[in-house]
Design an enzyme around this catalytic site. Sequence first.
Site, PDB file in Angstrom:
ATOM      1  N   SER A   9      10.209 -44.146  65.677  1.00 34.34           N
ATOM      2  CA  SER A   9       9.480 -45.353  66.099  1.00 34.34           C
ATOM      3  C   SER A   9       8.493 -45.718  65.000  1.00 34.34           C
ATOM      4  CB  SER A   9       8.730 -45.088  67.402  1.00 34.34           C
ATOM      5  OG  SER A   9       7.689 -46.029  67.533  1.00 34.34           O
ATOM      6  N   HIS A  34      13.528 -47.524  65.838  1.00 29.79           N
ATOM      7  CA  HIS A  34      12.990 -47.982  67.125  1.00 29.79           C
ATOM      8  C   HIS A  34      11.737 -48.815  66.867  1.00 29.79           C
ATOM      9  CE1 HIS A  34      12.209 -47.568  71.503  1.00 29.79           C
ATOM     10  NE2 HIS A  34      10.940 -47.491  71.149  1.00 29.79           N
ATOM     11  N   ASP A  36       8.669 -51.128  68.521  1.00 33.63           N
ATOM     12  CA  ASP A  36       7.922 -51.340  69.764  1.00 33.63           C
ATOM     13  C   ASP A  36       7.192 -52.674  69.735  1.00 33.63           C
ATOM     14  OD1 ASP A  36       8.276 -48.806  71.288  1.00 33.63           O
ATOM     15  OD2 ASP A  36       7.544 -47.972  69.406  1.00 33.63           O
ATOM     16  N   MET A  38       4.725 -55.068  71.748  1.00 35.49           N
ATOM     17  CA  MET A  38       3.738 -55.020  72.841  1.00 35.49           C
ATOM     18  C   MET A  38       2.995 -56.346  72.920  1.00 35.49           C
ATOM     19  SD  MET A  38       2.262 -51.185  72.410  1.00 35.49           S
ATOM     20  CE  MET A  38       3.348 -49.822  71.990  1.00 35.49           C
ATOM     21  N   HIS A  67      12.307 -52.361  71.587  1.00 32.61           N
ATOM     22  CA  HIS A  67      11.757 -52.000  72.894  1.00 32.61           C
ATOM     23  C   HIS A  67      10.675 -53.021  73.243  1.00 32.61           C
ATOM     24  CE1 HIS A  67       9.246 -48.698  75.203  1.00 32.61           C
ATOM     25  NE2 HIS A  67       9.595 -49.709  75.982  1.00 32.61           N
ATOM     26  N   MET A  69       7.892 -54.317  75.319  1.00 30.64           N
ATOM     27  CA  MET A  69       6.878 -54.055  76.348  1.00 30.64           C
ATOM     28  C   MET A  69       6.142 -55.366  76.569  1.00 30.64           C
ATOM     29  SD  MET A  69       5.908 -50.331  74.918  1.00 30.64           S
ATOM     30  CE  MET A  69       6.884 -50.685  73.468  1.00 30.64           C
ATOM     31  N   MET A 138      10.850 -43.776  79.867  1.00 28.40           N
ATOM     32  CA  MET A 138       9.541 -43.549  79.242  1.00 28.40           C
ATOM     33  C   MET A 138       9.012 -42.197  79.705  1.00 28.40           C
ATOM     34  SD  MET A 138       8.792 -46.069  77.214  1.00 28.40           S
ATOM     35  CE  MET A 138       7.268 -45.264  76.740  1.00 28.40           C
ATOM     36  N   GLY A 143       2.435 -48.003  75.575  1.00 25.27           N
ATOM     37  CA  GLY A 143       1.285 -48.690  74.987  1.00 25.27           C
ATOM     38  C   GLY A 143       0.807 -48.093  73.682  1.00 25.27           C
ATOM     39  N   PHE A 144       0.983 -46.790  73.530  1.00 27.24           N
ATOM     40  CA  PHE A 144       0.447 -46.125  72.339  1.00 27.24           C
ATOM     41  C   PHE A 144       1.350 -44.959  71.947  1.00 27.24           C
ATOM     42  CE2 PHE A 144      -2.922 -47.842  74.949  1.00 27.24           C
ATOM     43  CZ  PHE A 144      -3.605 -48.655  74.044  1.00 27.24           C
ATOM     44  N   GLY A 146       1.543 -41.077  70.167  1.00 29.67           N
ATOM     45  CA  GLY A 146       0.672 -39.914  70.121  1.00 29.67           C
ATOM     46  C   GLY A 146       0.174 -39.416  71.466  1.00 29.67           C
ATOM     47  N   ASP A 176      11.460 -41.601  75.385  1.00 35.49           N
ATOM     48  CA  ASP A 176      10.472 -42.209  74.487  1.00 35.49           C
ATOM     49  C   ASP A 176       9.073 -41.826  74.949  1.00 35.49           C
ATOM     50  OD1 ASP A 176       8.992 -43.827  72.814  1.00 35.49           O
ATOM     51  OD2 ASP A 176       9.792 -45.726  73.574  1.00 35.49           O
ATOM     52  N   GLY A 177       8.376 -41.087  74.095  1.00 37.80           N
ATOM     53  CA  GLY A 177       6.979 -40.738  74.376  1.00 37.80           C
ATOM     54  C   GLY A 177       6.748 -39.245  74.377  1.00 37.80           C
ATOM     55  N   GLY A 178       5.994 -38.780  73.384  1.00 39.17           N
ATOM     56  CA  GLY A 178       5.655 -37.361  73.337  1.00 39.17           C
ATOM     57  C   GLY A 178       6.826 -36.460  72.993  1.00 39.17           C
ATOM     58  N   GLY A 198       7.778 -41.097  67.448  1.00 34.74           N
ATOM     59  CA  GLY A 198       6.818 -41.809  66.623  1.00 34.74           C
ATOM     60  C   GLY A 198       6.001 -40.849  65.799  1.00 34.74           C
ATOM     61  N   SER A 199       4.951 -40.312  66.417  1.00 34.46           N
ATOM     62  CA  SER A 199       4.034 -39.464  65.642  1.00 34.46           C
ATOM     63  C   SER A 199       4.718 -38.199  65.121  1.00 34.46           C
ATOM     64  CB  SER A 199       2.795 -39.127  66.466  1.00 34.46           C
ATOM     65  OG  SER A 199       3.133 -38.843  67.784  1.00 34.46           O
TER      66      SER A 199
HETATM   67  C1  DX5 Z   1       4.983 -46.070  73.331  1.00 37.15           C
HETATM   68  C2  DX5 Z   1       6.194 -46.457  72.518  1.00 37.15           C
HETATM   69  C3  DX5 Z   1       6.784 -45.364  71.743  1.00 37.15           C
HETATM   70  C4  DX5 Z   1       5.850 -44.672  70.773  1.00 37.15           C
HETATM   71  C5  DX5 Z   1       6.225 -43.221  70.818  1.00 37.15           C
HETATM   72  O1  DX5 Z   1       4.689 -47.061  74.224  1.00 37.15           O
HETATM   73  O2  DX5 Z   1       7.202 -46.984  73.357  1.00 37.15           O
HETATM   74  O3  DX5 Z   1       8.008 -45.737  71.103  1.00 37.15           O
HETATM   75  O4  DX5 Z   1       5.909 -45.136  69.460  1.00 37.15           O
HETATM   76  O5  DX5 Z   1       5.322 -42.508  70.074  1.00 37.15           O
HETATM   77  P1  DX5 Z   1       5.210 -40.926  70.214  1.00 37.15           P
HETATM   78  O6  DX5 Z   1       6.552 -40.371  69.833  1.00 37.15           O
HETATM   79  O7  DX5 Z   1       4.121 -40.581  69.246  1.00 37.15           O
HETATM   80  O8  DX5 Z   1       4.852 -40.619  71.632  1.00 37.15           O
HETATM   81 ZN    ZN Z   2       9.209 -47.353  72.390  1.00 39.22          ZN
END
Ligand code: DX5
Ligand code: ZN
Length: 223
Positions: A9, A34, A36, A38, A67, A69, A138, A143-144, A146, A176-178, A198-199
């Site tokens: 991401s 990917h 995002d 928003m 994606h 949002m 999800m 939204g973020f 990390g 997606d997420g963490g 992402g992170s």
């Molecule tokens: C969050 C996004 C993700 C985000 C994942 O709303 O949809 O795609 O970038 O980031 P990590 O992998 O750091 O949770």
């Molecule tokens: Zn995403």
Amino acid sequence: MTQFKIAPSILSADFGRLAEEVRAAERAGADWMHLDIMDGHFVPNLTIGPDVVAAVAKATRLPIDVHLMVREPDHLLEAFVAAGATALGVHVEACTHLHRTLSQIRKLGVRPCVVLNPATPASAIEPVLHLVDQILVMTVNPGFSGQKFIAETLPKIRELRTWIDASRRPVDIVVDGGIGPDTIERVAVHGANAFVMGSAFFKSPDYKQFVDGIRGQLAQFTS
Ligand code: DX5
Ligand code: ZN
């Protein structure tokens, strides 16, 4: 054979060197990019629009997994397809006419993806499963990047995997997420086959080593 997909991401990439980051992710062996989007309403954060998606699409030959949002995204679908999206994900919580929106994405010639927040049950998308090529679960509240992985989403992943296997349609189950080395095995064993990161990806010191490590972890689930 299970087709695992690694989808960095770009939310966690260095935006000042975005094209370079995208090329580096491709060289490292990523399968999808990917992106995002928003809107500051459906989620509190604001990110990018079609122009940045087009810049990313120009920098890579990888599929562009968008994606959204975004609340009521229908008016934006065409613009993201024109920008180079190859898959468009919309949230069940953000679409009043979900069936119509997913059908519209199919008509535009890209892969329809339905997205569920952590608190949304699998049953919310049962009536539209036949319309999608991807389901994105999800595993954090959107939204973020990390944020910490929410383990209560695991039974939902397994439930969706059971339905998809029974349908015999090749639908990707994306998480997606963490997601990263500490969580990937748990989501894979519950039936996810595509992993947005992402992170974990962009903060790793060596992207290729990171991808190789993840593929090593996933090897045990290849059937
Ligand atoms: C969050 C996004 C993700 C985000 C994942 O709303 O949809 O795609 O970038 O980031 P990590 O992998 O750091 O949770
Ligand atoms: Zn995403």
